[in-house]
Write an enzyme that holds these catalytic residues in place. Structure first.
Site, short mmCIF file in Angstrom:
data_model
loop_
_atom_site.label_atom_id
_atom_site.label_comp_id
_atom_site.label_asym_id
_atom_site.label_seq_id
_atom_site.Cartn_x
_atom_site.Cartn_y
_atom_site.Cartn_z
N ASN A 1 -27.99 93.87 35.26
CA ASN A 1 -27.40 92.61 34.78
C ASN A 1 -25.92 92.49 35.14
OD1 ASN A 1 -29.91 92.23 33.78
ND2 ASN A 1 -29.38 92.52 31.62
N HIS B 1 -13.51 46.43 50.37
CA HIS B 1 -14.85 45.81 50.39
C HIS B 1 -15.42 45.76 51.81
CE1 HIS B 1 -13.72 44.15 46.35
NE2 HIS B 1 -12.55 44.06 46.95
N SER C 1 -31.03 59.01 73.40
CA SER C 1 -32.32 58.54 72.91
C SER C 1 -33.36 58.85 73.96
CB SER C 1 -32.26 57.04 72.64
OG SER C 1 -33.56 56.49 72.67
N LYS D 1 -28.29 54.72 75.04
CA LYS D 1 -27.84 55.14 73.71
C LYS D 1 -27.03 56.43 73.71
CE LYS D 1 -28.80 53.85 70.09
NZ LYS D 1 -29.80 53.55 69.09
N GLU E 1 -23.95 61.44 61.35
CA GLU E 1 -25.00 61.01 60.41
C GLU E 1 -25.46 62.18 59.53
OE1 GLU E 1 -26.93 59.22 64.08
OE2 GLU E 1 -28.00 58.21 62.47
N1 ARG Z 1 -32.84 90.21 40.66
C1 ARG Z 1 -32.22 89.99 39.40
C2 ARG Z 1 -31.40 88.69 39.41
O1 ARG Z 1 -31.13 88.23 40.44
C3 ARG Z 1 -31.35 91.14 39.06
C4 ARG Z 1 -31.13 91.32 37.61
C5 ARG Z 1 -32.39 91.75 36.96
N2 ARG Z 1 -32.16 92.12 35.61
C6 ARG Z 1 -33.19 92.32 34.78
N3 ARG Z 1 -32.90 92.63 33.56
N4 ARG Z 1 -34.43 92.16 35.15
O2 ARG Z 1 -31.06 88.15 38.39
#
Ligand code: ARG
Length: 455
Positions: free
Chosen positions: A107, A153, A274, A280, A287
């Site tokens: 995490n 405008h 084109s 063209k 674009e």
């Molecule tokens: N692949 C996960 C993500 O991108 C990584 C973190 C995963 N953490 C977990 N507790 N499963 O968020």
């Protein structure tokens, strides 16, 4: 990685929805950089031995070179970049690899990797914006005194200079750069060490990892560190606004390059032909630049939608952050490069600009201002008199400067031959010397300022 708790492996569909390695492999360099810093810190804090840290750090360099060489076997079963790298490290260095994940979680790891990645993208965007600005400033310098119609405008309003029009976009892009720089400053705090969500009982040194990774400081709250993606949203918001600006300029280039306007010529390098109409030359790059905002804004909306309503702390929903940001960043990068190239090659058609500037009674405001200044009329009355003169010219199918003096004096006796000077488009722009105005002398000052600023 969690076999201890599980008797069966995942269903194939589970694996397919769960795995992020198909896209988060783009975080490999950041993941390895983060892990190398983490290992160094663990050793320096006495949590792992120096020799284990050395083996881990060396092994991670090998993993990186395998990835760079395209020799790394990414595995969907290993889910994401973090576990792919760690598993390969285990194969390469054995037991010490198992100590790398001490005092951290995927995490805080993914939050760190992603911040590092977005930070690099911000630096790239800043460079790309500066390149577009330089191309615009070069255009502005060449055509500082070329007169063209200014529109409101999309109706002819008052004459302006080409240089002034180009510099308007330089200003917009400067604010875009400011937004990216602000986002960078705010996001430059390190989540590493927040671990899963609550911090860790190991005596880690978060200042050390933060500084090794170029962050200003560690993030102060572990729950916040693993669960916000506001930094990615700020990047996307800044990218969206920038893409919106590019889209407006692109739209002008599409209009200007049409046979009806002929204000600019696009180079062959930035247009297409084109397959059926031999005459063209299409402004495809412009674009597409007009359209790309759709993807970037789409990514922004998508990530907002993912994040809204998520309870603290980490939820797997947040894995959906990456593809959106990757695509938006790639798109912005391409847009900035294409806009720069197109502008470098673009030639404005000064005679066509000037001819267009004179039609549509574009100096009517100058006439009204003259009536105020030279004849002492209140502005409202001057506006009325000028309106009558415009109607007269319209009835005769001529422009204001073509009206005979006697006919003008019949509308208002205070009009004298001096008025003719203000009816010309060059005089008109030259008179707009107020700060921020379109007068060539003002444009040249601003060009100078920008050249010094952009280097
Ligand atoms: N692949 C996960 C993500 O991108 C990584 C973190 C995963 N953490 C977990 N507790 N499963 O968020």
């Amino acid at each position: 990685m969690w076999g201890g708790r599980f008797a069966a492996g995942p269903d194939a569909i589970m694996e397919a929805i769960n795995a992020s390695i198909g896209f988060d492999r783009r975080l490999a360099a950041q993941d390895i950089e983060g892990s190398r810093a983490h290992a160094l810190m663990l050793a320096s804090a006495g949590i792992i031995s120096d020799s284990d840290a050395a083996a881990i750090r060396e092994g991670l360099l090998t993993v990186m070179s395998e990835i760079d060489a395209g020799e790394f076997a990414f595995s969907t079963a290993l889910e994401d970049i973090h576990m792919n790298v760690e598993a390969r490290l285990k194969e390469l260095v054995g037991e010490p690899a198992g100590r790398l994940h001490t005092a951290r979680s995927r995490n805080d790891q993914v939050a760190t990797d992603f911040r590092l990645w977005v930070r690099d993208q911000i630096d790239g965007a800043l460079a790309g914006i500066a390149a577009v600005q330089r191309a615009l400033v070069a255009q502005a310098e060449t055509g500082a005194d070329w007169v063209m119609p200014g529109f409101t405008h999309l109706q002819t309003a008052q004459p302006v200079t080409w240089g002034h029009h180009m510099l308007a976009y330089v200003e917009m892009l400067a604010r875009d750069a400011g937004r990216f720089a602000d986002a960078r400053a705010r996001m430059n705090e390190c989540p590493l060490g927040a671990a899963a969500l609550a911090g860790t009982s190991f005596p880690i040194d978060r200042e050390m990892t933060a500084s090794l990774l170029g962050f200003d400081r560690p993030m102060a709250n572990s729950l916040d560190a693993v669960s916000d993606r506001d930094f990615a949203l700020e990047f996307l918001a800044a990218a969206s606004i920038c893409a919106m600006h590019l889209s407006r300029l692109a739209e002008e280039i599409v209009i200007w390059s049409s046979a009806q306007f002929r204000f600019v010529n696009l180079s062959d390098r930035f247009s297409t032909g084109s397959s059926i109409m031999p005459q063209k030359k299409n402004p495809d790059a412009a674009e597409l630049l007009r359209a790309k905002i759709g993807r970037i804004l789409g990514a922004t909306v998508a990530l907002f939608t993912v994040m809204k309503g998520l309870p603290l702390a980490y939820s797997k929903d947040m894995q959906e952050d990456k593809e959106q940001v990757f695509d938006a960043a790639d798109t912005l990068h391409l847009c900035l490069a294409a806009m720069e190239g197109m502008l470098r090659d673009l030639t404005a058609n000064a005679p066509a600009l000037e001819a267009a500037a004179a039609v549509g009674f574009s100096t009517a405001t100058d006439l009204a201002d003259w009536l105020v200044r030279a004849a002492g009329l209140p502005f409202r009355e001057a506006h009325h008199v000028t309106g009558a003169l415009v109607r007269l010219a319209e009835d005769r199918g001529c422009d204001l400067p073509d009206l005979p003096l006697a006919d003008m004096q019949a509308v208002h006796p205070a009009i004298s031959a001096d008025v003719l000077a203000v009816l010309g488009v060059h005089n008109s722009v030259a008179s707009r010397t107020s700060f921020g105005g379109t007068a060539p002398e003002r444009v040249r000052q601003q060009v100078q300022r920008w050249k010094e600023h952009l280097g």
